[in-house]
Scaffold this active site. Structure first.
Site, PDB file in Angstrom:
ATOM      1  CB  SER A  16      -0.922   0.027   1.217  1.00  0.00           C
ATOM      2  OG  SER A  16      -1.702   1.213   1.227  1.00  0.00           O
ATOM      3  CE  LYS A  19       2.163  10.780   2.215  1.00  0.00           C
ATOM      4  NZ  LYS A  19       2.444  12.242   2.207  1.00  0.00           N
ATOM      5  CG  ASP A  79      -9.273  -3.922  -2.817  1.00  0.00           C
ATOM      6  OD1 ASP A  79      -8.639  -2.887  -3.094  1.00  0.00           O
ATOM      7  OD2 ASP A  79     -10.356  -4.204  -3.363  1.00  0.00           O
ATOM      8  CE1 TYR A 168     -16.931   7.627  -0.180  1.00  0.00           C
ATOM      9  CE2 TYR A 168     -15.226   5.934  -0.057  1.00  0.00           C
ATOM     10  CZ  TYR A 168     -16.024   6.779  -0.807  1.00  0.00           C
ATOM     11  OH  TYR A 168     -15.910   6.785  -2.173  1.00  0.00           O
ATOM     12  CG  ASP A 169     -12.861   6.651   8.708  1.00  0.00           C
ATOM     13  OD1 ASP A 169     -13.489   5.595   8.528  1.00  0.00           O
ATOM     14  OD2 ASP A 169     -11.637   6.678   8.915  1.00  0.00           O
TER      15      ASP A 169
END
Length: 208
Positions: A16, A19, A79, A168-169
């Site tokens: 990944s 960050k 993912d 989307y938090d």
């Protein structure tokens, strides 16, 4: 192969370059206290893989194989994304690039809100779920990737709340806790999140 095989090599590449995701994984790996060095692929100058799979599982395996092939080391990939049933599961595997530009959280959130706006009815909750699939490969051609899956259910807010987290938090509401994912501390989130669930399954596999 058994988990001890890759641990004996001493290094596991994290496939990944996100960050926010890397920060969460570093915290989770520290909590697991594994006797292995975890290296984000960016430190090895490995660019993101082309994610052309049609599912979270396919894309996680693609990313893990990509990192393993270039690094020559075992790799683990995540993912993950947000699935909203009323939108047919969207944004799903396209969560990070929902609005077109990869990783543009603000644009992705705005697009999601706009798509849901005409579907909201008299304050009725709109269900959503975060999904995480981890894939671990011993090497690039590993015929038996290990898969660990976590699902975190909640609701989608009509406007953003909170400053923590990423993606989307700010729109992911947890009615049983009365907070959004972005209003939780990293430690609180990791205990119950989709990524935290998948990592706990990964940890359990090492102790089996």
């Amino acid at each position: 192969m058994a988990a001890t095989d890759w641990r004996a090599q001493g290094t596991l590449v994290l496939a990944s370059n996100n960050k926010g995701k890397i920060a969460e994984f570093e915290t989770l790996f520290a909590q697991l206290d594994l006797p292995v060095q975890v290296i984000p692929q960016g430190q090895l100058n490995i660019e993101d893989a082309v994610e052309d799979g049609l599912s979270f599982v396919e894309n996680a395996i693609l990313k893990a194989r990509h990192a393993a092939k270039i690094s020559g080391k075992p790799a683990i990939a995540d993912d993950s994304g947000l699935c909203v049933p009323i939108l047919g599961g969207a944004p799903g595997i396209y969560s990070a690039r929902f609005a077109g530009e990869h990783g543009n959280d603000a644009a992705n959130n705005e697009k999601l809100l706009n798509k849901l706006k005409p579907l909201r009815q008299d304050g009725a909750a709109i269900e959503g779920m975060f999904v995480c699939v981890l894939a671990l490969v011993e090497h690039a051609d590993d015929p038996l990737p290990q898969i660990f899956q976590g699902i975190w259910k909640g609701e989608i807010l009509a406007e953003a709340r909170g400053e923590n987290g990423f993606g989307y938090d700010p729109l992911f509401w947890l009615p049983e806790l009365g907070v959004s994912s972005a209003e939780m501390s990293k430690a609180e989130k990791n205990k119950i999140s989709h990524r935290g669930q998948a990592m706990q399954l990964f940890k359990a596999s090492l102790q089996a």
